[in-house]
Design an enzyme around this catalytic site. Structure first.
Site, PDB file in Angstrom:
ATOM      1  N   CYS A 158       0.821  -1.222   0.000  1.00 44.10           N
ATOM      2  CA  CYS A 158       0.000   0.000   0.000  1.00 44.10           C
ATOM      3  C   CYS A 158       0.855   1.272   0.000  1.00 44.10           C
ATOM      4  CB  CYS A 158      -0.938  -0.002   1.203  1.00 44.10           C
ATOM      5  SG  CYS A 158      -0.102  -0.303   2.769  1.00 44.10           S
ATOM      6  N   HIS A 251      -2.166   7.068   3.249  1.00 38.47           N
ATOM      7  CA  HIS A 251      -0.705   7.109   3.373  1.00 38.47           C
ATOM      8  C   HIS A 251      -0.195   8.328   2.593  1.00 38.47           C
ATOM      9  CE1 HIS A 251      -0.870   3.365   5.328  1.00 38.47           C
ATOM     10  NE2 HIS A 251      -0.289   2.574   4.460  1.00 38.47           N
TER      11      HIS A 251
END
Length: 361
Positions: A158, A251
């Site tokens: 990710c 993120h």
């Protein structure tokens, strides 16, 4: 029964499994008909098995509440119910490798969110906008497994989604050295603030295994198939630090880049805006129309404002500016459990269906 492909979710009770289930509600091509999890959940309805651990912000879809959870270890039994499976099992790396290949050997394609097979040489690890051609390695994998339609395909980590697509868009300028620091949400560890109160107002400067993945996996995306295996690229050299921050989803990356052919800022922004790939060309159901957006404001991208861009499947970039040590620096943001996990895997499955690798049994 509809014409949709019948999908099983392996590890359906965990956070990524839940995300798969919420993303696949009303999917035009796929229908969740089977959920498998650990023996302790088997035999319960999905609603009972999850109990008070539903971690999505949207309610549990009605269609899955009464599905009776199967034992993920009963491979033949689970596989007989479905056309293909998504894997989000929580096991050791070796156990995951084995169970995913066991499912593939029942002639059931496996699209995995797990990291176990990311470095298996004949397993494609794909961001569909970046390296869709890597799915071609599946033919070599099938020979190794002795299957006709069963295989394993994976999506990458990710944390790289907020900068690997950017560097891909800038390929012609030949980036050769990259420094990235990622500020990673707690859902990346499968947690909420309720589960992890010590993360409130806290930063932890270490996420096990994450820095190595963040440095190496982009090179595999940019590699090529040679003699039936994927050979990673050797450039650019990437060095990374990964930090856990008190954010639920999203993120963020702060990235510095050196180029062999130095572009202008305007050229860099234009390349991002123009960048698209197979999912956009094919009009895949989960594909963002505009994969990468560039935000002009100095204080963007922000998690609160931008994490759900293109339903969480797009990447938001801002603050491209010249640097006095590197050529340029920028900030990237991506949704770690949508584009970075379950959504990225769903898009991979859509690509595999479009390419003819996933069909009805």
């Amino acid at each position: 029964m509809s014409d949709k492909l019948k999908v099983g979710i392996l590890g359906g009770t965990g956070m990524v499994g839940q995300r798969f289930i919420s993303l696949l509600e009303n999917h035009p091509w796929f229908e969740v008909t089977t959920i498998a999890a650990s023996p302790r959940s088997a035999g319960k309805t999905y609603e009972e098995a999850v109990g008070d651990r539903w971690k999505m912000t949207t309610p549990m879809p009605e269609a899955v509440k009464n599905i009776v959870v199967m034992n993920v270890n009963e491979v033949e039994k689970v596989a007989s119910e479905v056309d293909f499976v998504f894997s989000a099992v929580d096991m050791t790396k070796e156990e995951i490798k084995k169970i995913e290949e066991d499912y593939a050997k029942t002639e059931t394609p496996v699209v995995s969110n797990n990291s176990a097979h990311r470095w298996t040489p004949d397993v494609p690890m794909v961001v569909p906008e970046i390296n869709p051609e890597h799915m071609n390695v599946i033919e070599f994998q099938k020979k190794r497994l002795g299957t006709k339609r069963g295989f394993v395909a994976v999506k990458p980590n990710c944390s790289i989604q907020s900068y690997a697509p950017v560097l891909t868009a800038w390929k012609e300028f030949e980036p050769y050295e990259v420094v990235a620091t990622t500020y990673q949400a707690i859902s990346g560890a499968g947690k909420t603030f309720k589960d992890w109160p010590e993360m409130v107002e806290n930063i932890i400067p270490y996420i096990g295994g994450e820095e190595e993945k963040s440095e190496k996996e982009p090179l595999r995306l940019w590699g090529e198939i040679k003699d039936g295996v994927i050979v990673p690229a050797t450039s650019p050299v990437i060095t990374c630090q990964c930090i856990r921050v008190p954010v639920l989803n999203g993120h963020t990356a702060a990235v510095f880049v050196k180029f062999k052919k130095k572009p202008t800022k305007e050229q860099l922004i234009q390349k991002l805006r123009d960048f698209s790939g197979e999912p956009q060309r094919l009009g895949l159901p989960s594909a963002p129309k505009q994969f990468i957006q560039y935000l002009e404001e100095d204080n963007r991208p922000q998690v609160n404002l931008d994490v759900d861009y293109e339903n969480g499947m797009g990447v938001s970039i801002g603050r491209i500016r010249e640097d006095n040590v590197y050529d340029f620096k920028f900030i990237g943001l991506s949704h770690n459990t949508v584009r970075g996990a379950a959504g990225g895997a769903v898009l991979c499955a859509e690509l595999l269906k479009a390419q003819g690798y996933i069909t009805k049994k």
